[in-house]
Write an enzyme that holds these catalytic residues in place. Structure first.
Site, short mmCIF file in Angstrom:
data_model
loop_
_atom_site.label_atom_id
_atom_site.label_comp_id
_atom_site.label_asym_id
_atom_site.label_seq_id
_atom_site.Cartn_x
_atom_site.Cartn_y
_atom_site.Cartn_z
N GLN A 48 0.76 -1.36 0.00
CA GLN A 48 -0.07 -0.13 -0.10
C GLN A 48 0.77 1.22 -0.04
OE1 GLN A 48 0.11 -2.30 2.57
NE2 GLN A 48 -0.29 -1.37 4.64
N TYR A 49 2.24 1.10 0.25
CA TYR A 49 3.22 2.29 0.00
C TYR A 49 3.81 2.71 -1.17
CZ TYR A 49 2.25 1.50 5.10
OH TYR A 49 1.68 1.36 6.37
N ARG A 75 -7.86 7.05 -4.46
CA ARG A 75 -6.89 6.79 -3.02
C ARG A 75 -6.25 8.38 -3.20
NH1 ARG A 75 -2.05 3.47 -0.38
NH2 ARG A 75 -2.33 4.37 1.52
N HIS A 76 -6.10 8.98 -1.74
CA HIS A 76 -5.05 9.77 -1.77
C HIS A 76 -3.68 9.66 -2.19
CE1 HIS A 76 -3.18 8.20 1.69
NE2 HIS A 76 -4.32 7.75 2.18
N ARG A 79 2.02 9.80 1.17
CA ARG A 79 2.01 10.65 2.31
C ARG A 79 3.18 10.18 3.21
NH1 ARG A 79 1.02 6.94 5.94
NH2 ARG A 79 -0.61 5.33 5.65
N LYS A 286 -4.55 -6.05 4.17
CA LYS A 286 -5.54 -5.59 3.66
C LYS A 286 -6.69 -6.69 3.55
CE LYS A 286 -3.78 -1.55 3.59
NZ LYS A 286 -4.09 -0.62 4.74
N HIS A 346 -9.70 6.51 0.86
CA HIS A 346 -8.55 5.77 1.56
C HIS A 346 -8.25 4.40 1.22
CE1 HIS A 346 -8.36 9.01 4.63
NE2 HIS A 346 -9.59 9.09 4.49
N ASP A 347 -7.35 3.79 1.49
CA ASP A 347 -7.01 2.28 0.95
C ASP A 347 -7.96 1.48 1.51
OD1 ASP A 347 -5.66 2.85 3.34
OD2 ASP A 347 -3.82 1.51 2.64
#
Length: 458
Positions: A48-49, A75-76, A79, A286, A346-347
């Protein structure tokens, strides 16, 4: 031009000026694979990163079909680590810095002059630019759906990084149109209320802690031993070992200027096997967090699916789960008949939505500890391909010729890969008749078939 945060702006400016951050500028063949072999793409292994990448090249709709409506959920952008994740990262960095005089691994020598300067939670410049690029790509692909009276309708969860990602998307869309069309963020949904863009409404849902901890106990000790042998006296714990693995991703995106991703020197402490194991930890997180492995995971995506069905059919929302009826019953805050809709989330919530819809189905649960401690390389649940930073699902409503039984159809793409949609009898090109797609969403149309009520059995 791009919006992230004033803190991030300051950090980017100081690091670019040479604030002691060691950045490895190039990737070697030994890190990516030998000549003649498929190269291992390090930045695609961060679960997810991982920053966004298209899983496949975009394929135009089949002959005889044109897109007449688009629904995007994104998704954003990239970050900083969350405040919780930062605790183990900072602890690990401090331990390694404290023993620099005894370091025996030459790849760790950079740590002596390394300054940890990452913030928490906020969008970074790399993520802001990828969000803007997504808006530009949406205009280039779907400009025929836009007019002055039919601009994209944009919504966002109220998290700052999500809001800024949405705004950057609108700016990218405007730039691509040479400022002819200027969409705006119209609705920000508070996570303190009913919110289909955040997983905040199922207090009884479990977590993925047991599965991810089992995997960390299986693969982690060898990586932990390698790091501690390289820095005698550091005594990194297993959670700190994992945290240093994620720092490779966070430090890279925080100190990169898009489109070039420059790898952090922290990445050099791990090999391909390590990264594959770290990636599988994200897959488990997830799957058992809000995915198929969590009994109350998919139900958290039901409200959004019902909003999607309303838009696709130009009918009012029918839902008794996460939707905000005040917003969804008001044409100013939930209009029908638009050409493009773009929502920002969001994820974890997107995983719930995909699972509620039936995307990425699994014949059996992901094993917390796979055979021989090696994740199945043929698995289809790979989080870096499902919800990387700036991930997006696009539901295209199609107007098709008589070659289809129904003139209205749907196809769904996740990170530009066309989903097969077997559950609604899709053709080989992923096109499913609209009415059959709607009929296939029984779980959402039945409000989660009792699962939503279980969310409050606490």
């Amino acid at each position: 031009m791009f919006l992230w945060t004033s803190v991030a702006v300051y950090l980017w400016a100081t690091s670019a000026a040479g604030a002691g951050i060691g950045i490895r500028e190039t990737r070697t063949d030994s890190e990516l694979g030998n000549e003649g072999q498929e190269r291992f793409k390090l930045e695609h292994s961060w679960a997810q990163y991982s920053p966004f990448f298209p899983v496949e090249d975009y394929a135009s709709p089949p002959e005889g079909c044109t897109v007449d409506q688009v629904n995007i959920i994104q998704r954003h952008g990239a970050r900083f680590p969350t405040s919780g994740a930062s605790t183990d990262i900072i602890s690990a960095v401090n331990k390694l810095k404290a023993v620099q005089n005894s370091v025996v691994n030459p790849k760790m020598q950079f740590i002596q002059n390394y300054t940890y300067d990452l913030g928490t939670d906020d969008l970074v410049e790399f993520g802001a630019v990828q969000s803007s690029e997504a808006g530009s790509k949406a205009f280039e692909r779907y400009e025929h759906l836009v007019s002055e009276d039919n601009l994209p309708f944009v919504r966002s969860d109220n998290s700052e990084r999500v809001v800024l990602s949405a705004i950057n998307w609108t700016q990218g869309f405007s730039i691509a149109s040479h400022f002819e069309f200027k969409p705006v963020l119209s609705v920000i949904i508070s996570s303190d209320t009913n919110d289909t863009l955040d997983d905040n409404m199922c207090p009884a849902a479990g977590s993925s802690d047991a599965e991810t901890e089992a995997w960390l106990l299986a693969f982690g000790p060898s990586v932990q031993r390698k790091l501690n042998n390289g820095a005698p006296g550091a005594n990194l714990t297993l959670p700190e070992t994992y945290a240093i693995g994620t720092l490779c991703a966070f430090d890279s995106v925080a100190h990169s200027s898009h489109p070039r991703l420059t790898l952090s020197p922290w990445c050099g402490l791990f090999n391909q096997t390590d990264f594959e194991a770290l990636e599988y930890a994200g897959d488990l997180d997830k799957f058992y967090g809000t995915g198929y492995g969590q009994p109350l995971g998919p139900v958290q995506g039901v409200g959004y699916v019902n909003e999607l069905l309303a838009r696709l059919t130009d009918q009012p929302v029918r839902d008794h789960t996460q939707t905000n009826s005040t917003l969804d019953s008001n044409p100013d805050t939930f209009p029908l008949g638009r050409g493009i809709y773009a929502d920002f989330s969001h994820d974890n919530q997107m995983i719930a939505i995909f699972s509620a819809m039936g995307l990425f189905p699994q014949s059996s649960p992901l094993p917390p500890v796979p055979p021989a401690n090696r994740p199945d390389p043929t698995r289809t649940w790979i989080v870096s391909q499902i919800v990387p930073f700036s991930a997006r699902m696009v539901a295209e409503r199609l107007s098709c010729s008589s070659s289809y039984a129904s003139k209205q159809a749907v196809r769904i793409l996740v990170n530009d890969k066309v989903m097969p949609l077997e559950f609604c009898g899709a053709s080989e090109d992923g096109v499913c008749e609209l009415d059959k797609f709607v009929e296939s969403q029984v779980y959402a149309r039945n409000d989660g078939e009792g699962d939503f009520e279980k969310c409050f059995d606490v």
